[in-house]
Design a protein around this motif. Structure first.
Motif, PDB file in Angstrom:
ATOM      1  N   ALA A 139      90.858 -12.566  66.587  1.00 27.74           N
ATOM      2  CA  ALA A 139      91.696 -13.311  67.538  1.00 27.74           C
ATOM      3  C   ALA A 139      93.162 -12.891  67.394  1.00 27.74           C
ATOM      4  CB  ALA A 139      91.536 -14.811  67.310  1.00 27.74           C
ATOM      5  N   LEU A 140      93.582 -12.638  66.160  1.00 22.06           N
ATOM      6  CA  LEU A 140      94.963 -12.180  65.920  1.00 22.06           C
ATOM      7  C   LEU A 140      95.216 -10.820  66.556  1.00 22.06           C
ATOM      8  CD1 LEU A 140      95.584 -12.946  62.142  1.00 22.06           C
ATOM      9  CD2 LEU A 140      97.065 -13.646  64.037  1.00 22.06           C
ATOM     10  N   LYS A 141      94.187  -9.983  66.551  1.00 21.03           N
ATOM     11  CA  LYS A 141      94.355  -8.658  67.181  1.00 21.03           C
ATOM     12  C   LYS A 141      94.431  -8.817  68.694  1.00 21.03           C
ATOM     13  CE  LYS A 141      91.942  -6.172  63.604  1.00 21.03           C
ATOM     14  NZ  LYS A 141      90.657  -5.672  63.204  1.00 21.03           N
ATOM     15  N   LEU A 142      93.631  -9.740  69.242  1.00 18.88           N
ATOM     16  CA  LEU A 142      93.649  -9.943  70.703  1.00 18.88           C
ATOM     17  C   LEU A 142      94.957 -10.591  71.153  1.00 18.88           C
ATOM     18  CD1 LEU A 142      90.072 -11.439  71.333  1.00 18.88           C
ATOM     19  CD2 LEU A 142      90.834  -9.095  71.746  1.00 18.88           C
ATOM     20  N   GLU A 143      95.505 -11.462  70.315  1.00 20.81           N
ATOM     21  CA  GLU A 143      96.720 -12.198  70.689  1.00 20.81           C
ATOM     22  C   GLU A 143      97.647 -12.289  69.467  1.00 20.81           C
ATOM     23  OE1 GLU A 143      99.404 -13.202  71.896  1.00 20.81           O
ATOM     24  OE2 GLU A 143      98.453 -14.150  73.645  1.00 20.81           O
ATOM     25  N   PRO A 144      98.524 -11.300  69.308  1.00 22.20           N
ATOM     26  CA  PRO A 144      99.374 -11.280  68.108  1.00 22.20           C
ATOM     27  C   PRO A 144     100.305 -12.495  67.975  1.00 22.20           C
ATOM     28  CG  PRO A 144      99.391  -9.139  69.198  1.00 22.20           C
ATOM     29  CD  PRO A 144      98.676 -10.078  70.117  1.00 22.20           C
ATOM     30  N   THR A 145     100.553 -13.224  69.080  1.00 22.18           N
ATOM     31  CA  THR A 145     101.415 -14.419  68.939  1.00 22.18           C
ATOM     32  C   THR A 145     100.602 -15.675  68.588  1.00 22.18           C
ATOM     33  OG1 THR A 145     101.328 -15.158  71.243  1.00 22.18           O
ATOM     34  CG2 THR A 145     102.974 -13.470  70.728  1.00 22.18           C
ATOM     35  N   PRO A 147      99.740 -17.080  65.866  1.00 23.52           N
ATOM     36  CA  PRO A 147     100.320 -18.008  64.876  1.00 23.52           C
ATOM     37  C   PRO A 147     101.303 -19.004  65.474  1.00 23.52           C
ATOM     38  CG  PRO A 147     100.221 -15.811  63.954  1.00 23.52           C
ATOM     39  CD  PRO A 147      99.828 -15.680  65.408  1.00 23.52           C
ATOM     40  N   THR A 148     101.952 -18.663  66.577  1.00 27.26           N
ATOM     41  CA  THR A 148     102.870 -19.648  67.172  1.00 27.26           C
ATOM     42  C   THR A 148     102.159 -20.507  68.218  1.00 27.26           C
ATOM     43  OG1 THR A 148     103.588 -18.084  68.852  1.00 27.26           O
ATOM     44  CG2 THR A 148     104.914 -18.175  66.833  1.00 27.26           C
ATOM     45  N   LEU A 149     101.002 -20.062  68.674  1.00 23.51           N
ATOM     46  CA  LEU A 149     100.255 -20.848  69.673  1.00 23.51           C
ATOM     47  C   LEU A 149      99.429 -21.955  69.032  1.00 23.51           C
ATOM     48  CD1 LEU A 149      98.907 -18.048  72.077  1.00 23.51           C
ATOM     49  CD2 LEU A 149     100.705 -19.729  72.546  1.00 23.51           C
ATOM     50  N   LEU A 150      98.990 -21.727  67.792  1.00 28.19           N
ATOM     51  CA  LEU A 150      98.185 -22.749  67.111  1.00 28.19           C
ATOM     52  C   LEU A 150      99.094 -23.720  66.376  1.00 28.19           C
ATOM     53  CD1 LEU A 150      95.317 -20.595  65.543  1.00 28.19           C
ATOM     54  CD2 LEU A 150      95.125 -22.146  67.493  1.00 28.19           C
ATOM     55  N   ARG A 151      98.642 -24.927  66.243  1.00 25.32           N
ATOM     56  CA  ARG A 151      99.418 -25.922  65.498  1.00 25.32           C
ATOM     57  C   ARG A 151      99.344 -25.626  63.989  1.00 25.32           C
ATOM     58  NH1 ARG A 151      99.798 -32.130  66.402  1.00 25.32           N
ATOM     59  NH2 ARG A 151     100.112 -32.849  64.292  1.00 25.32           N
ATOM     60  N   GLU A 152      98.123 -25.432  63.495  1.00 21.12           N
ATOM     61  CA  GLU A 152      97.963 -25.050  62.097  1.00 21.12           C
ATOM     62  C   GLU A 152      96.553 -24.537  61.842  1.00 21.12           C
ATOM     63  OE1 GLU A 152      97.823 -29.600  60.453  1.00 21.12           O
ATOM     64  OE2 GLU A 152      97.708 -28.059  58.907  1.00 21.12           O
ATOM     65  N   VAL A 153      96.413 -23.878  60.723  1.00 22.44           N
ATOM     66  CA  VAL A 153      95.108 -23.346  60.320  1.00 22.44           C
ATOM     67  C   VAL A 153      94.790 -23.906  58.936  1.00 22.44           C
ATOM     68  CG1 VAL A 153      93.820 -21.239  59.747  1.00 22.44           C
ATOM     69  CG2 VAL A 153      95.463 -21.210  61.644  1.00 22.44           C
ATOM     70  N   ILE A 154      93.585 -24.431  58.804  1.00 24.13           N
ATOM     71  CA  ILE A 154      93.134 -24.939  57.501  1.00 24.13           C
ATOM     72  C   ILE A 154      91.865 -24.173  57.161  1.00 24.13           C
ATOM     73  CG2 ILE A 154      92.319 -26.968  56.218  1.00 24.13           C
ATOM     74  CD1 ILE A 154      93.813 -28.702  58.345  1.00 24.13           C
ATOM     75  N   ILE A 155      91.835 -23.531  56.016  1.00 24.66           N
ATOM     76  CA  ILE A 155      90.606 -22.805  55.680  1.00 24.66           C
ATOM     77  C   ILE A 155      89.959 -23.389  54.424  1.00 24.66           C
ATOM     78  CG2 ILE A 155      91.461 -20.637  56.677  1.00 24.66           C
ATOM     79  CD1 ILE A 155      91.657 -19.618  53.738  1.00 24.66           C
ATOM     80  N   MET A 156      88.628 -23.387  54.410  1.00 25.64           N
ATOM     81  CA  MET A 156      87.928 -23.591  53.150  1.00 25.64           C
ATOM     82  C   MET A 156      87.608 -22.188  52.667  1.00 25.64           C
ATOM     83  SD  MET A 156      85.051 -23.412  51.256  1.00 25.64           S
ATOM     84  CE  MET A 156      85.586 -23.474  49.586  1.00 25.64           C
TER      85      MET A 156
END
Ligand code: BDR
Ligand code: CA
Length: 333
Positions: A139-145, A147-156
């Motif tokens: 998804a980062l490759k498809l849309e490099p921005t 990180p600013t479009l998402l509110r936050e990322v939580i990973i297990m």
């Protein structure tokens, strides 16, 4: 709970028994609005992961939640065999039979779904990722921005001080696709890592799943109980303290508990990188000494920080889980 509006969540997952547990917690929790489920290979093939996500949502009376298929293999490394001995060959503890369901996957790839949804709701979506991280990386490759479009990322995934669960230093989700994971840790979004440092502190006992199943007398919760029975057998064979009182680590669940009750966790912040090759493959390395000013490739000051969960209030998490699953969240069978 930090806001009164429910969190809009995309759940990136490889169900997986603890993924199923986490899914039902999220569906039951009033502060979580599940807008889509993006699946990946990991505990099972991506086809099986999507089948399981469709099945679990349908039997819980939520067939309208879009489910996508995502990456089938790691970005660079050779694929590892799915751990059928932990989650069952079907990912849900080898369920004897399944009722017929008819809903279909959304035709978009998981990565495309993430990008489309983030663009449609800029700044609103929380991505909770509990499998190998190839979908996020794509998804980062498809849309490099992104990180600013998402509110936050939580990973297990990952671990700092606690030993690994697939090698002395590596946690399974990161080890399954270390290159993708490193791209996620260096992308620059608001990122929280819920790893083995905390998930190995919280044991959900099998008896609790029986209590939940008896209380609801519903296909969704009996299915979860059956799946957890298989998963607990694996953990009871591995850890002496789980032999007498069967139970399991509720890894993926803690990512959602962090979302709704972050005060139950103690965080440390630092740059995290992933060892992509060699003996330490899949190790998550956090720089815990930010004063080290020695020039080291890969640890420069421009690299983003990750919030890492280092300690947890285990009884507090178990209470939240029990109260949520015992609430009135299921429609009649
Ligand atoms: C993680 O690996 C998977 O087996 C579980 O579902 C969890 O996401 C724990 O290391
Ligand atoms: Ca998982």
């Amino acid at each position: 709970m930090t806001s009164t509006k429910p969190h809009k969540v995309i759940y990136d997952t490889d169900p997986g028994v603890d993924d199923a547990m986490a899914l039902y917690f999220a569906l039951a929790h009033p502060a979580i609005d599940m807008v889509g489920i993006t699946t990946t290979f990991g505990n099972v093939s991506v086809e099986q992961a999507a089948t399981n996500a469709l099945y679990l949502t349908t039997i819980a009376g939520r067939p309208g939640i879009p489910v996508t298929r995502g990456v089938k293999t790691p970005w660079v490394k050779h694929p590892e065999a799915p751990p059928a001995f932990i989650h069952g060959a079907d990912g849900l503890g080898n369920l004897g039979s399944r009722v017929a369901t008819h809903n279909q996957v959304d035709p978009r790839s998981s990565a495309q779904f993430i990008v489309d949804t983030a663009r449609a709701h800029p700044g609103e979506i929380t991505l909770v990722a509990v499998g190998p991280l190839g979908n996020l990386s794509l998804a980062l490759k498809l849309e490099p921005t992104l990180p600013t479009l998402l509110r936050e990322v939580i990973i297990m995934g990952g671990t700092v001080l606690e030993p690994g669960n697939v090698s002395p230093v590596a946690e399974a989700n990161i080890w399954n696709d270390p290159h993708a994971a490193d791209s996620v840790f260096t992308a620059g979004w608001k990122l929280t890592m819920v790893g083995l440092d905390v998930t190995h502190r919280v044991i959900t006992e099998l008896s609790l799943f029986k209590k939940i199943a008896d209380h609801h007398d519903h296909l969704a919760t009996t299915t979860l109980h059956q799946a957890v029975e298989f998963y607990s057998r694996f953990y009871s064979g591995l850890h002496k303290h789980l032999y007498k009182t069967p139970g399991c680590f509720a890894h993926d669940l803690l990512a959602f508990i962090y979302l709704v009750n972050s005060e139950l966790f103690t965080l440390e912040t630092g740059r995290v990188r992933v060892a992509t090759d060699g003996l330490a493959q899949g190790q998550t390395i956090m720089n815990r000494r930010d004063y080290i000013n020695y020039p080291q490739e890969g640890w420069d000051k421009e690299k983003p920080h990750t919030q890492v969960c280092m300690a947890v209030d285990a009884p507090g998490c178990l209470k939240v889980f029990e109260n949520t699953l015992m609430s009135n969240w299921l429609a009649e069978n």
